[in-house]
Design a protein around this motif. Structure first.
Motif, PDB file in Angstrom:
ATOM      1  N   GLY A 163      92.749  27.963   9.091  1.00  0.00           N
ATOM      2  CA  GLY A 163      93.643  27.439   8.078  1.00  0.00           C
ATOM      3  C   GLY A 163      94.747  28.528   7.327  1.00  0.00           C
ATOM      4  N   LEU A 164      93.813  29.546   6.792  1.00  0.00           N
ATOM      5  CA  LEU A 164      94.649  30.417   6.122  1.00  0.00           C
ATOM      6  C   LEU A 164      95.675  31.130   7.086  1.00  0.00           C
ATOM      7  N   ALA A 173      95.137  25.341   3.360  1.00  0.00           N
ATOM      8  CA  ALA A 173      93.994  25.695   4.289  1.00  0.00           C
ATOM      9  C   ALA A 173      92.722  24.843   3.726  1.00  0.00           C
TER      10      ALA A 173
END
Length: 303
Positions: A163-164, A173
């Motif tokens: 997600g990051l 995220a």
């Protein structure tokens, strides 16, 4: 000379014919009925004690163990009394704001709930229709079941770096992590509910030549609703567990970040307070969803 003869009432009654005697029989007056008070039903104090006493003893045991750990600790572990006094200070102003990284516990809880709501809402929008499709069509079930079996056991925090990398931000995220951990219970429970719909219902739908929309609205949705709500309840519980760990890693405002920030400040009392806050919020969410599920669940499925 005419003489008058007087007879007593008993003699006059004896002289009457039998039919007249039956008519002239004196009517007995009803005796007054005494009002008997209803017996008072004794209160079942045993049932009350069985409800109240075990939880009280459980909390008392927790406080006792906590006090013993605090007495034996050499690192300044706070006692129950010290934690209570700190809690009074924390909750005296839960919504203060002194900057982006210094906010009250109320703002932190609300921020975490907002992330959970966004991630869970997206998971419900994707997972519930996917569960209906997978349960309804055997081809899709054979297609996606291996993928679900492969990805479901993965720890939610393992998805956080993805997600990051993709979203380039801590808040998206964290929402992505909630999404990916919440979607599996809803897909699986909804698909299982569709597959357990009695075949007689589907046979009737074929005989009546119902459209797919009619089958969904009139047959599948009412029958699958208890299973779907069970998946929703499990997903919310999982999401609330994961958001604390995700916020510890991503930072920002949130109850998980608050725990990590208090640890950096070596404020153990606030960490214990945060643990109780997390537990109470999770308990409220669970209770609310159980009530909703009970209202829409058939009796045989509840048990």
């Amino acid at each position: 000379m005419v003489s008058a003869v007087f007879h007593s009432p008993l003699e006059a009654h004896a002289a009457l014919p039998p039919a007249a005697k039956a008519v002239a029989r004196p009517v007995a007056t009803a005796a007054p009925v005494a009002l008997v008070p209803m017996p008072r039903v004794p209160r079942d104090f045993r049932a009350v004690w069985l409800r109240v006493l075990p939880p009280v003893l459980g909390f008392a045991l927790l406080v006792l163990v906590w006090e013993l750990v605090a007495l034996k600790s050499t690192t300044g572990f706070p006692s129950p009394l010290a934690t209570w006094q700190q809690a009074l200070t924390v909750f005296s102003d839960p919504f203060y704001s002194k900057g982006p990284n210094d906010q009250g516990v109320g703002w932190n809880v609300l921020s975490s709930l907002q992330r959970v709501a966004l991630g869970f809402g997206l998971a419900a929008a994707v997972g519930i229709p996917a569960g209906f499709a997978i349960g309804r069509f055997e081809f899709l079930s054979r297609m996606f079941n291996p993928l679900i079996s492969l990805l479901r056991p993965v720890s939610p925090l393992a998805w956080l770096p993805i997600g990051l990398l993709v979203f380039k931000g801590a808040n998206p995220a964290a929402i992505w992590t909630i999404f990916i951990c919440s979607i599996w219970p809803m897909i699986i429970n909804t698909a299982v509910g569709v597959q357990r719909v009695p075949s007689d219902y589907m046979n009737v739908a074929r005989v009546l030549n119902l459209s797919e929309w009619k089958i969904f609205t009139k047959i599948l949705f009412p029958a699958v609703l208890p299973y779907m709500l069970t998946g929703v309840r499990l997903a919310v519980g999982t999401a609330w567990l994961v958001i604390v760990a995700a916020e510890m890693l991503t930072g920002g405002v949130g109850i998980g970040f608050w725990v990590w920030d208090e640890w950096n400040n070596l404020n153990v009392a606030n960490i214990i307070i945060a643990i109780f806050v997390i537990g109470i919020v999770g308990l409220v969410l669970e209770f609310a969803l159980v009530k909703i599920a009970t209202a829409f669940t058939f009796e045989e499925v509840k048990q």
